[in-house]
Design a protein around this motif. Structure first.
Motif, short mmCIF file in Angstrom:
data_model
loop_
_atom_site.label_atom_id
_atom_site.label_comp_id
_atom_site.label_asym_id
_atom_site.label_seq_id
_atom_site.Cartn_x
_atom_site.Cartn_y
_atom_site.Cartn_z
N LEU A 107 27.71 13.57 -29.08
CA LEU A 107 28.72 13.89 -30.09
C LEU A 107 28.44 15.23 -30.76
CD1 LEU A 107 29.30 10.42 -31.77
CD2 LEU A 107 31.04 11.82 -30.64
N ASP A 108 27.17 15.48 -31.03
CA ASP A 108 26.80 16.74 -31.70
C ASP A 108 27.17 17.95 -30.85
OD1 ASP A 108 25.83 15.36 -33.84
OD2 ASP A 108 23.72 15.55 -33.31
N ASP A 109 27.22 17.76 -29.54
CA ASP A 109 27.52 18.88 -28.64
C ASP A 109 28.86 18.68 -27.92
OD1 ASP A 109 26.79 21.35 -27.57
OD2 ASP A 109 26.04 20.45 -25.72
N SER A 110 29.71 17.86 -28.52
CA SER A 110 30.99 17.54 -27.88
C SER A 110 31.98 18.68 -28.01
CB SER A 110 31.57 16.27 -28.50
OG SER A 110 31.87 16.49 -29.87
N GLU A 111 33.01 18.64 -27.20
CA GLU A 111 34.08 19.63 -27.28
C GLU A 111 35.41 18.96 -26.95
OE1 GLU A 111 33.89 22.70 -24.33
OE2 GLU A 111 32.70 21.46 -22.97
N ILE A 112 36.47 19.52 -27.51
CA ILE A 112 37.81 19.00 -27.27
C ILE A 112 38.59 20.04 -26.47
CG2 ILE A 112 39.97 18.25 -28.30
CD1 ILE A 112 38.38 17.27 -30.71
N LEU A 113 39.03 19.66 -25.29
CA LEU A 113 39.80 20.54 -24.42
C LEU A 113 41.09 19.83 -24.01
CD1 LEU A 113 37.01 21.97 -22.07
CD2 LEU A 113 38.15 23.15 -23.94
N ASN A 114 42.21 20.46 -24.32
CA ASN A 114 43.51 19.89 -23.94
C ASN A 114 43.66 18.44 -24.38
OD1 ASN A 114 44.19 22.33 -22.61
ND2 ASN A 114 43.05 21.66 -20.80
N GLU A 115 43.35 18.23 -25.66
CA GLU A 115 43.47 16.89 -26.25
C GLU A 115 42.52 15.88 -25.60
OE1 GLU A 115 45.26 16.56 -28.97
OE2 GLU A 115 45.76 18.68 -28.73
N LYS A 116 41.46 16.36 -25.00
CA LYS A 116 40.48 15.48 -24.37
C LYS A 116 39.11 15.71 -25.01
CE LYS A 116 40.38 15.27 -19.87
NZ LYS A 116 40.10 15.67 -18.47
N LEU A 117 38.46 14.63 -25.49
CA LEU A 117 37.12 14.72 -26.04
C LEU A 117 36.11 14.61 -24.90
CD1 LEU A 117 35.11 14.76 -28.44
CD2 LEU A 117 35.31 12.25 -28.50
N ILE A 118 35.28 15.63 -24.75
CA ILE A 118 34.30 15.66 -23.66
C ILE A 118 32.90 15.47 -24.22
CG2 ILE A 118 33.32 17.03 -21.79
CD1 ILE A 118 35.99 18.49 -21.61
N LEU A 119 32.23 14.43 -23.76
CA LEU A 119 30.87 14.12 -24.19
C LEU A 119 29.91 14.28 -23.02
CD1 LEU A 119 31.58 10.82 -26.18
CD2 LEU A 119 31.36 13.11 -27.11
#
Length: 305
Positions: A104-116
């Protein structure tokens, strides 16, 4: 309000000291646990060990991991390793909590998608039983399908000292005394058996000295391994006076951790001075400015010119 739920032990401190002060020693451990083939030339970048969980209606909880780092080689991989002194049924849950928070600390959101991105995680057990698994399996069941990942387990007590040196697992040496933990009372009461244990540690010390002479490890790394070994021995053998005195004395030596750090800091200081001396010689920096940056007098600096 932050609630710290981390419980430290002397062994956690030794683990972190080795990791921070002798970083390169973790590479063979990673190779052993994860089946990697790092050469030791890779760059290691430490990530934060403090992770904060915001829980609705509750205090913010701070979780502190033993280690979280990147190894930058041909590819970049993230690793999370915990050092655990005893087997614990809750360890699997805690590992998942740690891994999730790291992701979660290094997560990113791309095109309305949460990437873990979960780290490569492992547990190093200083003690184990016949029921201790060789790996922890975590399965996450989601509406979109099941996800499963494995957390390898390293059991320090199965490694002989020959295996440790053959595999370059010098990181494990301070914890080697755990292999004899169940027999410490026996050693304490039997002089002949205690001498055999002393002999084992004398050979460890000699092999470390030889590696230092051969240039395979630095004086600083050798001193730190020796001092951390002494700390673990004194803690685990606290109730066994003979073992504590005789074995820790072999791993005590004349150079303790703070002295080893002094050696390292002196080398760093001299390297910094030499850099400024070259800048002065090249006409890129004045003596007064260099002395100011080095926090030393101009007369003292001139001795290096």
């Amino acid at each position: 309000m932050v609630e710290n739920i981390s419980i430290g032990t002397p062994y956690d401190d030794v683990f972190r000291t080795l990791l921070n002060d002798c970083t390169s020693l973790i590479i063979p451990v990673v190779n052993e646990v994860f089946g990697e083939h790092y050469t030791g030339d890779e760059n290691i970048k430490f990530l934060q060990n403090e992770h904060f969980m915001n829980i609705q209606g509750m205090n913010t909880k701070e979780k502190i991991t033993d280690s979280c780092f990147l190894i930058e080689g041909k590819t970049v991989k993230k690793y999370h390793i915990e050092c655990q002194s005893t087997t614990d049924k809750s360890m699997m849950i805690r590992m998942f909590e740690y891994d999730s928070q790291i992701a979660l600390d290094d997560s990113e959101i791309l095109n309305e998608k949460l990437i873990l991105s979960f780290p490569n995680s492992a547990v190093i057990y200083l003690r184990h039983t016949r029921h201790t698994p060789s790996a922890m399996i975590i399965e996450i069941r989601t509406p979109g399908g099941n996800i499963c990942y494995k957390i390898p387990v390293m059991k320090i007590q199965i490694y002989t000292i020959d295996a440790i040196f053959d595999k370059k697992l010098l990181f494990l040496i301070p914890f080697h005394i755990f292999c004899y933990e169940n027999r410490l009372k026996e050693y304490d009461n039997d002089r002949e058996k205690l001498q055999k244990l002393q002999s084992e540690y004398q050979k460890i010390r000699e092999r470390l000295e030889q590696m230092c002479i051969d240039g395979k490890i630095s004086e600083y790394v050798k001193c730190t391994i020796v001092d951390m070994s002494k700390k673990v021995i004194e803690n685990i053998a606290a109730r066994y006076a003979n073992v504590k005195k005789e074995v820790s004395s072999i791993m005590g030596g004349k150079v303790l951790e703070y002295e080893a750090k002094t050696i390292l800091k002196k080398g760093i200081r001299e390297g910094k001075i030499n850099t400024y001396v070259e800048l002065i010689k090249d006409g890129l920096l004045s003596i007064s400015e260099a002395a100011k940056r080095l926090e030393m007098s101009e007369d003292e600096l001139k001795k290096y010119l």
